[in-house]
Design an enzyme around this catalytic site. Structure first.
Site, short mmCIF file in Angstrom:
data_model
loop_
_atom_site.label_atom_id
_atom_site.label_comp_id
_atom_site.label_asym_id
_atom_site.label_seq_id
_atom_site.Cartn_x
_atom_site.Cartn_y
_atom_site.Cartn_z
N ARG A 55 -2.92 22.96 18.53
CA ARG A 55 -2.25 22.84 17.42
C ARG A 55 -2.74 24.29 16.24
NH1 ARG A 55 -3.40 17.80 13.93
NH2 ARG A 55 -2.41 19.44 12.19
N GLN A 87 -5.23 20.03 1.50
CA GLN A 87 -5.70 18.59 2.81
C GLN A 87 -4.87 18.99 4.53
OE1 GLN A 87 -4.35 14.28 1.78
NE2 GLN A 87 -2.71 15.22 -0.31
N ASN A 88 -4.77 20.08 4.36
CA ASN A 88 -4.13 21.13 5.26
C ASN A 88 -4.98 21.79 5.86
OD1 ASN A 88 -1.69 20.01 4.20
ND2 ASN A 88 -0.33 22.02 3.47
N HIS A 112 -10.31 18.68 4.41
CA HIS A 112 -10.18 18.02 5.56
C HIS A 112 -10.22 18.70 6.56
CE1 HIS A 112 -7.06 14.52 4.11
NE2 HIS A 112 -8.76 14.65 3.79
N CYS A 120 -20.85 22.27 15.38
CA CYS A 120 -21.59 21.54 16.33
C CYS A 120 -22.30 20.23 15.65
CB CYS A 120 -23.14 22.19 16.14
SG CYS A 120 -24.63 22.04 17.01
N ASN A 204 7.79 17.82 -5.09
CA ASN A 204 7.65 17.57 -4.08
C ASN A 204 9.37 16.95 -3.46
OD1 ASN A 204 8.05 15.13 -1.25
ND2 ASN A 204 5.10 14.44 -1.92
N LEU A 205 9.52 16.69 -2.20
CA LEU A 205 10.65 16.41 -2.19
C LEU A 205 11.29 15.93 -2.34
CD1 LEU A 205 11.57 16.57 2.32
CD2 LEU A 205 12.80 18.54 0.68
N GLU A 206 10.62 14.46 -2.22
CA GLU A 206 11.34 13.44 -3.49
C GLU A 206 10.73 12.05 -4.10
OE1 GLU A 206 12.28 11.65 -0.01
OE2 GLU A 206 11.07 10.79 1.23
N ALA A 222 9.79 23.11 -1.40
CA ALA A 222 8.38 23.32 -2.41
C ALA A 222 8.81 25.00 -2.37
CB ALA A 222 6.88 23.28 -1.35
C1 BJW Z 1 7.65 18.36 1.34
C2 BJW Z 1 8.46 19.26 2.05
C3 BJW Z 1 8.82 20.39 0.98
C4 BJW Z 1 8.33 17.83 3.57
N1 BJW Z 1 8.90 20.65 -0.02
N2 BJW Z 1 7.19 18.31 0.00
C5 BJW Z 1 -8.86 3.01 0.35
C6 BJW Z 1 -7.98 2.27 0.41
C7 BJW Z 1 -7.20 2.52 2.05
C8 BJW Z 1 -7.91 2.82 2.60
C9 BJW Z 1 -8.76 4.04 2.38
C10 BJW Z 1 -9.33 4.20 1.26
N3 BJW Z 1 -10.10 5.01 0.95
C11 BJW Z 1 -10.71 5.58 2.14
C12 BJW Z 1 -9.34 4.98 2.98
C13 BJW Z 1 -9.25 4.91 5.08
C14 BJW Z 1 -9.02 5.60 5.01
C15 BJW Z 1 -7.55 5.82 4.28
O1 BJW Z 1 -7.22 6.64 3.34
N4 BJW Z 1 -6.36 5.45 5.07
C16 BJW Z 1 -5.00 5.46 4.89
C17 BJW Z 1 -4.32 5.52 5.35
C18 BJW Z 1 -4.66 3.69 4.15
N5 BJW Z 1 -9.11 7.38 4.65
C19 BJW Z 1 -10.85 8.44 5.15
O2 BJW Z 1 -10.99 7.29 6.30
C20 BJW Z 1 -10.67 9.51 4.91
N6 BJW Z 1 -12.39 9.14 5.22
C21 BJW Z 1 -12.76 8.36 3.64
O3 BJW Z 1 -12.14 8.09 2.74
O4 BJW Z 1 -14.16 7.93 3.69
C22 BJW Z 1 -14.93 8.01 2.92
C23 BJW Z 1 -15.23 8.83 1.01
C24 BJW Z 1 -14.86 9.13 0.82
C25 BJW Z 1 -15.08 9.70 -0.84
C26 BJW Z 1 -16.25 9.67 -0.58
C27 BJW Z 1 -17.78 9.15 -0.22
C28 BJW Z 1 -16.91 8.58 1.08
C29 BJW Z 1 -11.14 10.69 5.57
C30 BJW Z 1 -9.32 10.89 5.73
C31 BJW Z 1 -8.55 11.92 6.83
C32 BJW Z 1 -7.95 12.01 6.76
N7 BJW Z 1 -7.31 13.11 7.85
C33 BJW Z 1 -5.81 13.78 8.24
C34 BJW Z 1 -6.30 14.08 9.62
C35 BJW Z 1 -6.86 15.18 9.77
C36 BJW Z 1 -6.34 15.95 11.09
C37 BJW Z 1 -5.33 16.22 11.75
O5 BJW Z 1 -4.55 17.08 11.15
O6 BJW Z 1 -5.34 16.22 13.17
O7 BJW Z 1 -5.75 14.22 7.82
S1 BJW Z 1 -4.78 12.44 8.27
C38 BJW Z 1 -3.40 13.61 7.34
O8 BJW Z 1 -3.44 12.81 6.22
C39 BJW Z 1 -3.64 14.46 7.28
C40 BJW Z 1 -3.79 14.76 5.81
O9 BJW Z 1 -4.22 15.93 5.34
C41 BJW Z 1 -3.55 13.44 5.03
C42 BJW Z 1 -2.75 13.52 4.38
O10 BJW Z 1 -1.06 13.86 4.54
P1 BJW Z 1 -0.13 14.29 3.55
O11 BJW Z 1 -0.77 15.68 3.70
O12 BJW Z 1 -0.03 14.05 2.32
O13 BJW Z 1 0.95 15.02 4.26
P2 BJW Z 1 2.17 13.38 4.36
O14 BJW Z 1 3.02 13.97 6.00
O15 BJW Z 1 1.54 12.26 4.29
O16 BJW Z 1 3.00 13.49 3.88
C43 BJW Z 1 3.76 15.11 3.79
C44 BJW Z 1 5.09 15.27 2.00
O17 BJW Z 1 5.33 15.89 1.83
C45 BJW Z 1 5.66 13.46 1.91
O18 BJW Z 1 5.42 13.10 0.41
C46 BJW Z 1 7.00 14.77 2.21
O19 BJW Z 1 7.61 14.43 1.42
C47 BJW Z 1 6.78 16.16 1.09
N8 BJW Z 1 7.23 17.25 1.87
N9 BJW Z 1 8.30 18.50 3.39
C48 BJW Z 1 7.96 19.59 -0.28
N10 BJW Z 1 9.76 21.59 2.03
#
Ligand code: BJW
Length: 231
Positions: A55, A87-88, A112, A120, A204-206, A222
């Site tokens: 990546r 988040q990217n 993120h 490290c 968002n798209l939707e 976007a």
């Molecule tokens: C368009 C478009 C166009 C498309 N124009 N729009 C509470 C409830 C339940 C669970 C939890 C909770 N709190 C924590 C959790 C656990 C967990 C979590 O959330 N789980 C869920 C799945 C339920 N969270 C964590 O573990 C986080 N840590 C944490 O909470 O620690 C505790 C703590 C927090 C704060 C203080 C103290 C303690 C860590 C989360 C880490 C996420 N990491 C990732 C992976 C990175 C690695 C990698 O890249 O490989 O980050 S997950 C992944 O999802 C990535 C992204 O940044 C993140 C968000 O995704 P995003 O950006 O929303 O993408 P998509 O694909 O989901 O959506 C794309 C959108 O774009 C869509 O809506 C499309 O419609 C739109 N779109 N084209 C406009 N052209």
């Protein structure tokens, strides 16, 4: 007027960076637990390093798009408080800002992590890392340490949360752009902004499952809807 902008994968989608939540439940062919958790890294460091090496390399093939540039342009002319939280893990906001307004300080948090950095495991020191990481990459910072991707995996604490929370507490306008709202804590930022009395807009798209939490929605790609909305 204080503005907080949250962006997600949808902002980079039109640059050719894949979004996360595809219908097959896999992340570029891998189970999420295998490549984006500390447990996955411990079980198979070679697989995880290779996943991020690939990546990281592909970032060289993508360019910022009109949405990244519109946000950089807004940051450059905004008079009040401005914080962009992404988040990217790509560097497309950074590059757009360097193109559009290199002289202006830019408040950007990669909550993120960043593909182009490595951390490290022993000291926590973060360094620029444009090249590949080995399965068991020795740390240049600490004897016995290993270098891992500077990425926040599931179960890990996102970066700079205190700074983000402080900005949300004094926020007047909150924009959530190209994110599904499926991952916490970012998914909860809209509620913090509402509690601060901010106007909240989803772009968002939707409509996402959390669309009702926003005062307003602007829907479409976007690169097409953001430049006129921010003009
Ligand atoms: C368009 C478009 C166009 C498309 N124009 N729009 C509470 C409830 C339940 C669970 C939890 C909770 N709190 C924590 C959790 C656990 C967990 C979590 O959330 N789980 C869920 C799945 C339920 N969270 C964590 O573990 C986080 N840590 C944490 O909470 O620690 C505790 C703590 C927090 C704060 C203080 C103290 C303690 C860590 C989360 C880490 C996420 N990491 C990732 C992976 C990175 C690695 C990698 O890249 O490989 O980050 S997950 C992944 O999802 C990535 C992204 O940044 C993140 C968000 O995704 P995003 O950006 O929303 O993408 P998509 O694909 O989901 O959506 C794309 C959108 O774009 C869509 O809506 C499309 O419609 C739109 N779109 N084209 C406009 N052209």
């Amino acid at each position: 007027m204080n503005l907080v902008v949250l962006t997600g994968a949808g902002v980079s989608a039109e640059s050719g960076v894949p979004t996360f939540r595809a219908s097959d439940g896999l992340w570029e062919g891998h189970r999420i637990e295998a490549v984006a958790t500390p447990e996955g890294f411990a079980a198979d460091p070679a697989l995880v390093q290779d996943f991020y090496n690939q990546r990281r390399r592909r970032l060289g093939d993508v360019q910022p798009n009109a949405a990244h540039r519109a946000l950089a342009d807004l940051a450059a002319r905004w008079d009040g408080g401005f914080l962009l939280v992404t988040q990217n893990v790509d560097d497309l906001h950074d590059r757009a800002h360097a193109e559009v307004a290199p002289a202006k300080r830019f408040e950007l948090i990669h909550m993120h992590g960043e593909l182009l950095k490595a951390r490290c495991t022993a000291s926590g020191v973060v360094s620029d890392w444009p090249g590949d990481l080995l399965a068991d990459h020795p740390s240049p910072h600490h004897p016995g340490g290993r270098m891992r991707p500077h990425i926040v995996w599931f179960g890990e604490i996102p970066l700079e949360m205190e700074r983000i929370e402080a900005a949300l507490e004094r926020c007047d306008l909150f924009l959530s752009i190209g994110t599904s709202g499926a991952v916490y804590p970012a998914a909860g930022f809209v509620q913090s902004a509402r509690m601060a009395g901010a106007r909240t807009v989803e772009i968002n798209l939707e409509p996402t499952p959390g669309a009702r939490l926003f005062d307003e929605g602007v829907y479409g790609p976007a690169t097409q809807v953001l430049p006129p909305f921010l003009a």
